[in-house]
Design a protein around this motif. Structure first.
Motif, mmCIF file in Angstrom:
data_model
loop_
_atom_site.group_PDB
_atom_site.id
_atom_site.type_symbol
_atom_site.label_atom_id
_atom_site.label_comp_id
_atom_site.label_asym_id
_atom_site.label_seq_id
_atom_site.Cartn_x
_atom_site.Cartn_y
_atom_site.Cartn_z
ATOM 1 N N ARG A 1 0.811 -1.217 0.000
ATOM 2 C CA ARG A 1 0.000 0.000 0.000
ATOM 3 C C ARG A 1 0.848 1.272 0.000
ATOM 4 N N GLU A 2 1.977 1.231 0.695
ATOM 5 C CA GLU A 2 2.846 2.406 0.809
ATOM 6 C C GLU A 2 4.305 1.955 0.896
ATOM 7 N N PRO A 3 4.973 1.844 -0.257
ATOM 8 C CA PRO A 3 6.348 1.340 -0.277
ATOM 9 C C PRO A 3 7.331 2.151 0.569
ATOM 10 N N ARG A 4 7.046 3.426 0.803
ATOM 11 C CA ARG A 4 7.961 4.257 1.599
ATOM 12 C C ARG A 4 7.816 4.017 3.100
ATOM 13 N N ALA A 5 6.719 3.448 3.519
ATOM 14 C CA ALA A 5 6.528 3.160 4.945
ATOM 15 C C ALA A 5 7.588 2.160 5.392
ATOM 16 N N ARG A 6 7.978 2.257 6.633
ATOM 17 C CA ARG A 6 8.991 1.370 7.193
ATOM 18 C C ARG A 6 8.359 0.477 8.244
ATOM 19 N N VAL A 7 8.876 -0.766 8.341
ATOM 20 C CA VAL A 7 8.316 -1.746 9.266
ATOM 21 C C VAL A 7 9.416 -2.342 10.137
ATOM 22 N N ILE A 8 9.153 -2.344 11.439
ATOM 23 C CA ILE A 8 10.029 -3.005 12.407
ATOM 24 C C ILE A 8 9.270 -4.200 12.947
ATOM 25 N N LEU A 9 9.821 -5.382 12.766
ATOM 26 C CA LEU A 9 9.214 -6.608 13.271
ATOM 27 C C LEU A 9 9.868 -6.967 14.597
ATOM 28 N N VAL A 10 9.033 -7.283 15.569
ATOM 29 C CA VAL A 10 9.515 -7.718 16.878
ATOM 30 C C VAL A 10 9.106 -9.175 17.049
ATOM 31 N N SER A 11 10.088 -10.025 17.377
ATOM 32 C CA SER A 11 9.798 -11.446 17.481
ATOM 33 C C SER A 11 10.706 -12.119 18.497
#
Length: 142
Positions: free
Chosen positions: A95-105
């Protein structure tokens, strides 16, 4: 501090880290997706000193909130009801390629983590998380 500053009561020390980013429209918008209520509240409270934080309780609610709020950075747990964090990351990037994602696991290897910009292991080091949000938020805006 100079004598004039002492006399006027003004503090000439540099602003605290994140202070300028915390002013008005410059604040980095963060969406925190975590199904554990205590963890969600604690992390949101810790991040709110530097960032504009919204929260969601599961992956589906996180996607809805992402579409409504358009955050710069999504911080998501991997193990969520409805939609896991890596699936949420993939949909966010579509939806928004510029958005950034941090995954916590808590897992060392997470299938689908290639859709995430940063993967942090539990337990979360809040200083590392905050630094990652700051860096990625700046990237998302440029």
């Amino acid at each position: 501090m100079g004598s004039e500053a002492l006399a006027s009561g003004k503090d000439e020390s540099p602003p605290p880290r994140g202070f300028l980013k915390g002013m008005g429209a410059e604040r980095i918008k963060v969406l925190l997706v975590e199904d554990d209520g205590d963890s969600r509240e604690l992390l949101a409270e810790l991040l709110e000193s530097e960032f504009d934080v919204k929260t969601a309780t599961d992956g589906l609610a996180g996607l809805e909130m992402f579409e409504a709020e358009h955050p710069d950075v999504v911080v998501t747990d991997e193990s969520l009801p409805g939609m896991c964090g890596t699936e949420l990351a993939q949909k966010v990037k579509e939806r928004e390629p510029r958005a950034r994602v941090i995954l916590v696991s808590g897992y060392t290897q997470v299938q689908g983590s290639e859709h995430c910009d940063v993967v942090l292991r539990k337990p979360i080091d809040v200083e590392r998380l905050s630094a990652a949000v700051c860096r990625l938020g700046d990237e998302a805006r440029h």
